[in-house]
Design an enzyme around this catalytic site. Structure first.
Site, short mmCIF file in Angstrom:
data_model
loop_
_atom_site.label_atom_id
_atom_site.label_comp_id
_atom_site.label_asym_id
_atom_site.label_seq_id
_atom_site.Cartn_x
_atom_site.Cartn_y
_atom_site.Cartn_z
N LYS A 130 72.05 -30.88 73.19
CA LYS A 130 71.80 -29.49 73.59
C LYS A 130 72.34 -28.51 72.56
O LYS A 130 71.76 -27.45 72.35
CB LYS A 130 72.44 -29.19 74.96
CG LYS A 130 71.65 -29.76 76.13
CD LYS A 130 72.07 -29.08 77.42
CE LYS A 130 71.29 -29.62 78.62
NZ LYS A 130 71.72 -29.02 79.88
N LYS B 239 62.46 -37.95 76.90
CA LYS B 239 62.61 -37.82 78.35
C LYS B 239 61.72 -36.69 78.89
O LYS B 239 61.62 -35.65 78.25
CB LYS B 239 64.09 -37.51 78.64
CG LYS B 239 64.49 -37.53 80.07
CD LYS B 239 65.97 -37.15 80.22
CE LYS B 239 66.17 -35.65 80.14
NZ LYS B 239 67.43 -35.16 80.70
N LYS C 202 62.50 -30.52 82.33
CA LYS C 202 62.06 -29.17 82.71
C LYS C 202 62.26 -28.20 81.56
O LYS C 202 61.70 -27.11 81.58
CB LYS C 202 62.77 -28.70 83.98
CG LYS C 202 64.27 -28.78 83.96
CD LYS C 202 64.81 -28.55 85.39
CE LYS C 202 66.22 -29.07 85.53
NZ LYS C 202 66.60 -29.41 86.88
#
Ligand code: AMP
Ligand code: TRP
Length: 354
Positions: free
Chosen positions: A130, A213, A216
């Site tokens: 991230k 993966k 969202k």
């Protein structure tokens, strides 16, 4: 409330046995995906229906580790709650609430910030993914995220945590924090949790790239199926999903180097409740022109009733807020006595009149 037990009073290690209790959480940082449904929600319902005590949380404080527009966060929290209920969580049998309504999470999270080591946190792959090249400019909360996650779980002395594969490392860190706390203070206070990472869909992959993966936060909406997608959208996304030109093989082994094909087979298995072996037996030799429509029908049949029920629930946001408030009260009643014992163990004076 049971009286706080200090290590001094008990003379060191206090053998504690923990009753089975499940905790898990989902971030309200956007709409939920088929990955969340198969990897998490569907299994949350199974655990509830097995009769184990289940506590499920929309982790809004985790969500704000990256920027969230306040109105969208509120909406996503209610929509997440609606998804839990539509998928089969009964807010009477399970406890369903949003994290920020129970202050024990933040309080225990701080204590765990002082137990966890910088080196442990620096090794977290989700943080590295991230933060990317931008690690100087991400929030301190994003770095501390797994300590708050440990607090979510351990504030309830939860023993089992159903999650998707991507959370395995965070649960190992939760175990490390529990063990270090117990060792540092000479107590046997926090349980060492068991991750429950089970089934054919512990890692649902993107429909555009079988090595990533389904998420969202992926910029491409075509990469995922959202729980709010219409039947037509679901069917179109599956029809356009990336595949290879070969028909489906007759053994699971032969799917190893075909990530997109393997992903669609895993999704079919998880949706149908059949084993991957069984799906391969049923579709051996089939072209994607046959398999994809079968998968789309199955996905629509499973997800459409959930979407319809979510929409019905979302028409009454006050009722959702009432359910979250009721869940928060019940969660607080479990967490608060545990937190009081933590304050006692760590030497914090608690002399305010109640
Ligand atoms: P998050 O959306 O990151 O808050 O994830 C909530 C839960 O869904 C966690 O248990 C995740 O492991 C699970 N999950 C998220 N994405 C996937 C996926 N693509 N496949 C399987 N499980 C997933
Ligand atoms: N970190 C989890 C995720 O991103 C969400 C989460 C927060 C969670 N606290 C938790 C999951 C406690 C299980 C238990 O998916």
């Amino acid at each position: 409330m049971s009286s706080p037990v200090s290590p001094e009073q008990k003379g060191g290690l206090t053998p504690t046995s923990f009753k089975p209790r499940i905790f898990s959480g989902i971030q309200p940082s956007g709409g939920l995906t088929l990955g969340n449904y198969l990897g998490a929600l569907k299994r949350f319902v199974e655990k509830q229906d097995e009769g184990i005590e289940t506590i499920y949380c929309l982790v809004d404080m985790h969500a704000i580790t990256v920027w969230q527009d306040p109105a969208k966060l509120r909406h996503a929290t209610r929509e997440g709650a609606a998804a839990f209920i539509a998928a089969g969580i009964d807010p009477k049998r399970s406890i369903l609430f949003n994290q920020s309504q129970v202050s024990a999470h933040a309080e225990l999270g701080w204590i765990f910030n002082c137990v966890a080591r910088m080196g442990w946190m620096s090794r977290m792959t989700q943080f590295k993914d991230k933060a990317g090249k931008n690690s100087e400019n991400v929030s301190l909360g994003l770095f501390a995220y797994p300590a708050l996650m440990a607090a979510d779980i351990l504030a309830y002395h939860a023993t089992m945590v159903p999650v998707g594969e991507d959370q395995k490392q965070h649960l190992e860190l939760t175990r490390d924090i529990a063990i270090k706390f117990n060792n540092d203070y000479g107590v046997d206070f926090f349980p060492v949790v068991d991750p429950l990472i089970e089934g054919a869909a512990t890692r649902v992959m993107s429909l555009r790239d079988g090595t990533r993966k389904m998420s969202k936060s992926d910029p491409s909406d075509q990469s995922r199926i959202n729980l709010t997608d219409s039947a037509d959208m679901i069917a179109a996304k599956i029809r356009k999903a990336k595949t290879d030109p070969e028909p489906l093989p007759d053994s699971v082994e032969a799917l190893r180097d075909r990530p997109e094909a393997r992903n669609l087979v895993n999704i079919y298995a998880a949706l149908s409740g059949h084993s991957v072996d069984q799906v391969i037996r049923d579709f051996a030799g089939a072209q994607f022109g046959t398999f994809k429509p079968a998968l789309a029908d199955l996905a629509v049949a499973t997800l459409s009733p959930i979407t319809t029920e979510m929409n019905r629930l979302m028409a009454d946001p006050a009722e959702i807020d009432r359910i979250l408030g009721d869940g928060a009260e019940r969660a607080d009643a479990i967490a608060q006595p545990i937190l009081e014992q933590v304050f006692d163990i760590t030497g914090m004076i608690r002399s305010r009149r109640k």
